[in-house]
Motif scaffolding. Structure first.
Motif, short mmCIF file in Angstrom:
data_model
loop_
_atom_site.label_atom_id
_atom_site.label_comp_id
_atom_site.label_asym_id
_atom_site.label_seq_id
_atom_site.Cartn_x
_atom_site.Cartn_y
_atom_site.Cartn_z
N LYS A 84 9.30 -0.55 -6.98
CA LYS A 84 8.68 0.58 -6.29
C LYS A 84 7.15 0.46 -6.28
N LYS A 85 6.59 -0.03 -7.38
CA LYS A 85 5.14 -0.23 -7.41
C LYS A 85 4.73 -1.32 -6.43
N GLN A 86 5.57 -2.33 -6.28
CA GLN A 86 5.28 -3.38 -5.30
C GLN A 86 5.35 -2.83 -3.88
N LEU A 87 6.25 -1.88 -3.66
CA LEU A 87 6.33 -1.23 -2.35
C LEU A 87 5.01 -0.53 -2.01
N LEU A 88 4.42 0.12 -3.00
CA LEU A 88 3.13 0.78 -2.77
C LEU A 88 2.07 -0.24 -2.35
N VAL A 89 2.08 -1.39 -3.00
CA VAL A 89 1.13 -2.45 -2.65
C VAL A 89 1.36 -2.93 -1.22
#
Length: 381
Positions: free
Chosen positions: A163-168
């Protein structure tokens, strides 16, 4: 069943690296045990590393500062070498999985224990004496239950990372869309060009002795500093507050909705649009840019400033060896593409839709973080 840590680990008989050609390892509180990069290997190639400790897979390493969680199981390579400053332990694997021990020692009760027993003041000396560390008690379930718990925590961590990679990726999408709509830094689409001062009023927030207006406790008069500005958003943390009298005497440096605030020192050029929530706040040592809404959209101006289109120019105009500083006149003279206002607004609409997706993802991350904390509390007290 309850055990003392001293019953679960034993300090290993140290095997030194000598002339062995083994991978070089390092350990940090954030990344755990990891392989050193090639540059580091070259750096130590000329040094005597014969005294480095050999660490086998499944052994446990205690480092420093211990209260920040620098203690991990070695699960990277079959054998590697690590600084002789670290303590290497064998783990009684018939009772506890080394990875479960790692998770347990990063739990709330263990970290509280470590902080209470800590000795030393500097980062390289903040450790718990071995005789004290060994008295920490752990409630250990069966190896099968340990495996199930580790799997749950591992899946949760994987979800969080994805999910954090999605934000990136969504942030990258915004920049990609900006370039697609408005071209690269060389103005490949040949838009009209103007200086910022022709499409916006630019001034600087309060600079001279702002602390004399500070309130010793929170008030409704927030003051935006560089610390409060991230790309595209204002951080609702690290606030300072003005007294009522301080706010009234500095009306000229209040910000309005749709103003763009730009960092001058530290990370010059970082820009955010002032939303209704922060309108009426004051500004300290940041640029306050009031766009002419008949020519320029605030979100477009903010993006242009944050992306290489503006940052390349800003980096050339930033002085100061220790801390970069950006001059107000330099921003006034910044050249900016002026596409049709309708096209700028279309980008703004798309950016807001992406922001909605980011907000939903961030909410999901916050919920997962809360659940992870609950599980850590349940499993490791």
């Amino acid at each position: 069943m309850w055990y003392e840590l001293g019953d679960l680990i034993s300090y290993a008989k140290v095997k030194r690296a000598r002339d062995l050609d083994l991978p070089v390892l390092s350990m940090t509180s954030k990344n755990g045990i990891m392989l050193q990069n090639n540059r580091f290997k070259k750096d130590i190639a000329s040094k005597d590393r014969s005294n480095y400790k050999v660490v086998r897979r499944g052994q446990f390493v205690f480092g420093f500062p211990m209260d920040e969680g620098v203690m991990y199981s070695q699960k990277i390579v079959d054998e590697g070498i690590l600084s002789p400053a670290y303590d290497v332990c064998d783990v009684k694997k018939s009772i506890i999985d080394p990875n479960y021990l790692e998770a347990y020692l990063h739990g709330p009760r263990a970290l509280t224990f470590i902080k209470e027993k800590l000795r030393g003041t500097t980062a390289r000396r903040r450790v718990v004496p071995k005789d004290q560390l060994g008295t920490f008690t752990l409630d250990i379930p069966s190896l099968g239950d340990q495996s199930k718990r580790l799997n749950r925590l591992s899946l949760m961590q994987l979800l969080l990372e994805n999910k954090k990679q999605l934000l990136v990726l969504l942030d990258e999408l915004v920049q990609s869309r900006f370039i697609e709509m408005f071209g690269d830094t060389n103005n490949s689409m040949e838009w009209p060009i103007a200086n910022v001062e022709s499409i916006a009023k630019v001034k600087v927030g309060l600079v001279i002795k702002p602390t004399r207006f500070y309130s010793s406790s929170p008030t409704r008069y927030k003051a935006i500093r560089g610390l409060n500005i991230s790309p595209f958003c204002i951080n609702d943390t690290n606030w300072v507050y003005f007294t009522e009298d301080g706010a009234k005497s500095n009306k000229k440096t209040e910000v309005k909705e749709n103003d763009v605030v730009v960092v001058r020192s530290g990370a010059p050029g970082t820009a955010a649009v002032v939303t209704k929530e922060y309108a009426g706040s004051n500004a300290i040592d940041v640029l306050i840019v009031e766009p002419d809404l008949t020519q320029i959209d605030p979100t477009y101006l903010c993006a242009y400033t944050n992306f290489p289109h503006g940052l390349k120019q800003i980096s050339k105009g930033s002085g100061g060896a220790a801390q970069k500083h950006f001059n107000v006149e330099k921003y006034k003279n910044l050249t900016i593409f002026i596409p049709p206002l309708e096209k700028q607004k279309l980008f703004s609409i798309e950016k807001k839709e992406i922001d909605k997706s980011k907000l939903a993802i961030q909410k999901s991350i916050d919920e997962l973080e809360t659940l992870k904390k609950k599980l850590m509390q349940e499993y490791f007290g």
